[in-house]
Write a protein that holds these residues in place. Structure first.
Motif, mmCIF file in Angstrom:
data_model
loop_
_atom_site.group_PDB
_atom_site.id
_atom_site.type_symbol
_atom_site.label_atom_id
_atom_site.label_comp_id
_atom_site.label_asym_id
_atom_site.label_seq_id
_atom_site.Cartn_x
_atom_site.Cartn_y
_atom_site.Cartn_z
ATOM 1 N N UNK A 1 0.812 -1.216 0.000
ATOM 2 C CA UNK A 1 0.000 0.000 0.000
ATOM 3 C C UNK A 1 0.846 1.267 0.000
ATOM 4 N N UNK A 2 2.013 1.233 0.617
ATOM 5 C CA UNK A 2 2.891 2.393 0.619
ATOM 6 C C UNK A 2 3.327 2.775 -0.784
ATOM 7 N N UNK A 3 3.713 1.774 -1.577
ATOM 8 C CA UNK A 3 4.125 2.028 -2.956
ATOM 9 C C UNK A 3 2.939 2.548 -3.773
ATOM 10 N N UNK A 4 1.773 1.933 -3.588
ATOM 11 C CA UNK A 4 0.577 2.350 -4.328
ATOM 12 C C UNK A 4 0.198 3.797 -3.987
ATOM 13 N N UNK B 1 -8.012 5.744 -16.450
ATOM 14 C CA UNK B 1 -7.879 4.330 -16.087
ATOM 15 C C UNK B 1 -6.666 3.681 -16.751
ATOM 16 N N UNK B 2 -6.193 4.236 -17.847
ATOM 17 C CA UNK B 2 -5.021 3.665 -18.519
ATOM 18 C C UNK B 2 -3.768 3.713 -17.653
ATOM 19 N N UNK B 3 -3.811 4.466 -16.543
ATOM 20 C CA UNK B 3 -2.663 4.539 -15.627
ATOM 21 C C UNK B 3 -2.797 3.592 -14.436
ATOM 22 N N UNK B 4 -3.882 2.827 -14.394
ATOM 23 C CA UNK B 4 -4.138 1.991 -13.218
ATOM 24 C C UNK B 4 -3.016 0.976 -12.990
ATOM 25 N N UNK B 5 -2.516 0.390 -14.071
ATOM 26 C CA UNK B 5 -1.474 -0.625 -13.937
ATOM 27 C C UNK B 5 -0.141 -0.013 -13.503
ATOM 28 N N UNK B 6 0.037 1.275 -13.738
ATOM 29 C CA UNK B 6 1.256 1.949 -13.288
ATOM 30 C C UNK B 6 1.163 2.315 -11.804
ATOM 31 N N UNK B 7 -0.043 2.629 -11.349
ATOM 32 C CA UNK B 7 -0.238 3.004 -9.945
ATOM 33 C C UNK B 7 -0.198 1.768 -9.053
ATOM 34 N N UNK B 8 -1.009 0.784 -9.372
ATOM 35 C CA UNK B 8 -0.961 -0.495 -8.653
ATOM 36 C C UNK B 8 0.023 -1.372 -9.425
ATOM 37 N N UNK B 9 1.279 -1.133 -9.201
ATOM 38 C CA UNK B 9 2.362 -1.512 -10.103
ATOM 39 C C UNK B 9 2.895 -2.914 -9.844
ATOM 40 N N UNK B 10 3.752 -3.347 -10.772
ATOM 41 C CA UNK B 10 4.469 -4.606 -10.595
ATOM 42 C C UNK B 10 5.256 -4.603 -9.289
ATOM 43 N N UNK B 11 5.943 -3.498 -8.983
ATOM 44 C CA UNK B 11 6.765 -3.429 -7.780
ATOM 45 C C UNK B 11 5.911 -3.563 -6.526
ATOM 46 N N UNK B 12 4.713 -2.964 -6.529
ATOM 47 C CA UNK B 12 3.833 -3.074 -5.364
ATOM 48 C C UNK B 12 3.438 -4.523 -5.120
#
Length: 449
Positions: free
Chosen positions: A186-189, A206-217
């Motif tokens: 949650x901190x990264x998100x 919405x096209x940025x959703x995958x960047x916000x809730x990211x691979x790293x998170x």
């Protein structure tokens, strides 16, 4: 009541063959290979010629919204959708209102399901920062495991204290029950969302959703779950894997099979390219990621890294799905379309129908130690789905059984149709005709018989 299912292609335990099943009351009593017609008297005969006869699907991950959120969905409506999709058993998640984090709330759900669920049911018990002392009071034969939200999602059940996480894994290990985790940091998100709002406004597209809730998170949280599983030798089932990177956590020799991964329909069926057409209808947590992640997850269905396919079925009202990354609700109703979606991947050569049955029936039964379900075997409960190929139909509002009456699959034309669903021997769905006079049963786990 004696029923005969004859002439279909039976798919079970890595094989497929023409044959017949005899059902007596709620159980399978005979499996006959070949075209020979049994000489007996039956109350009902189902001609399955040209169809495939499968074990009923076991969905290990659904949100049916009851109690407290029943304007979106309820046990009656969503279990009906399950039956239309060939799903005969489900495990429901604890982020309802009230949350399933007390014994009283758990018992209330059992009673509700007893009265209104058309298919078989069980409920995960939810972990909080403070309730691990209740775990020892649970009937471990009646629940699949503990659900732990290691990332904030719908329902605000985040467990973020290290001590509470340690206690959850330690106590679950002592009871020999799995912990199923929602893994996102949650901190990264939160930091990603802050930056996105600074760039794109209060409700980023919405096209940025995958960047916000990211691979790293996802990776950081999943890595922590694995660390705790290894420390306490806890059985860990990581829900809805969405990244290629997380797939490396499967099948490590030091884990001795204790760590398993689930993939869900959202990350199998969609990629970030689909945000442009499906918009927030495919917004979910964890987010739908890249085409490379989707491709890797599909590959992992066939090589043993993914153990189970679930749906993460999560209805919202259609108006709640409008907006972008900040405002649109996360989750989508998919249980009615899970089996036919996966059968399309069989047509596409992504996996075999035998692998599909393993992932959607055998593996969940084995993983959660379900009693007498998940296989077509003599003496097992007659939970059976019959599907027909080359039966073209298009999803529209009228065909959707979920209470919310929408799906990201609207407008999609399927080539497979679920013709029949049997639950505990009851002919629940009969070529479009639904018989809801009989309800499902509470699923039993980890018994020795």
């Amino acid at each position: 009541m004696r029923r005969l299912i004859q002439g279909g292609t039976i798919v079970n335990e890595g094989r497929n063959f023409i044959g017949s099943l005899i059902i007596e009351n709620d159980c399978i009593i005979e499996i006959i290979e070949g075209n020979k017609t049994p000489r007996d008297t039956f109350d009902e005969i189902i001609n399955a010629t040209g169809c495939f006869v499968l074990p009923g699907v076991i969905d290990d991950h659904v949100h049916f919204r009851e109690p407290g959120l029943t304007e979106k969905a309820d046990i009656e409506s969503e279990s009906r959708a399950a039956a239309y999709g060939g799903v005969t058993s489900y495990f429901e998640m604890p982020n309802t209102s009230p949350q399933t984090t007390t014994l009283e709330a758990l018992h209330d759900k059992w009673e509700r399901a007893k009265q209104s669920s058309y298919v078989n049911y069980s409920f995960f018990f939810g972990a909080t920062n403070t309730n691990h002392t209740l775990f020892s009071q649970l009937d471990t034969h009646s629940i699949p495991g503990i659900k732990l939200f290691m990332g904030a999602s719908t329902g605000n059940m985040l467990v973020d204290r290290r001590e509470a996480l340690e206690q959850t894994f330690r106590t679950a290990a002592s009871l020999n029950i799995p912990v199923m985790t929602h893994c996102e940091d949650s901190g990264i998100i939160n930091e990603n969302m802050k930056k996105a709002k600074e760039c794109f406004g209060d409700d980023p597209d919405i096209t940025h959703h995958w960047e916000i809730r990211s691979e790293e998170a996802c990776w950081r949280s999943s890595l922590l779950a694995v660390e705790l599983s290894r420390k306490y030798k806890t059985r860990l089932h990581i829900a809805h894997i969405s990244t290629e990177k997380e797939l490396s956590l499967a099948n490590q020799p030091e884990d001795e099979g204790r760590i398993t991964l689930e993939a869900v329909l959202a990350h199998i069926a969609f990629s970030n390219d689909d945000y442009h057409t499906k918009k927030s209808l495919i917004k979910c947590n964890p987010s739908v990621k890249t085409t490379n992640d989707q491709r890797a997850i599909r590959q992992a269905l066939t090589d043993g890294r993914i153990t189970v396919i679930g749906t993460d079925h999560a209805p919202h009202l259609f108006e709640q799905k409008q907006g972008g990354c900040a405002k649109a609700a996360s989750g989508m109703p998919m249980i009615q379309f899970s089996l036919v979606t996966m059968l399309e991947l069989v047509n596409d050569g992504v996996l075999t129908i035998e692998q599909l049955v393993e992932l959607m029936a055998h593996a969940p039964a084995r993983l959660f130690h379900i009693d007498k379900r998940g296989f077509l075997r003599k003496g097992y409960k007659a939970d059976i789905t019959i599907v027909a190929p080359n039966q073209e139909w298009t999803v529209d509002k009228e065909s959707i059984q979920s209470k919310c009456k929408w799906s990201p699959m609207m407008g999609h034309t399927f080539q497979w149709r679920v013709l029949h669903t049997f639950c505990n021997g009851h002919h629940l769905l009969n070529d479009g005709e639904f018989d809801g006079t009989v309800h499902g049963e509470r699923i039993s786990f980890r018994n020795e018989n």
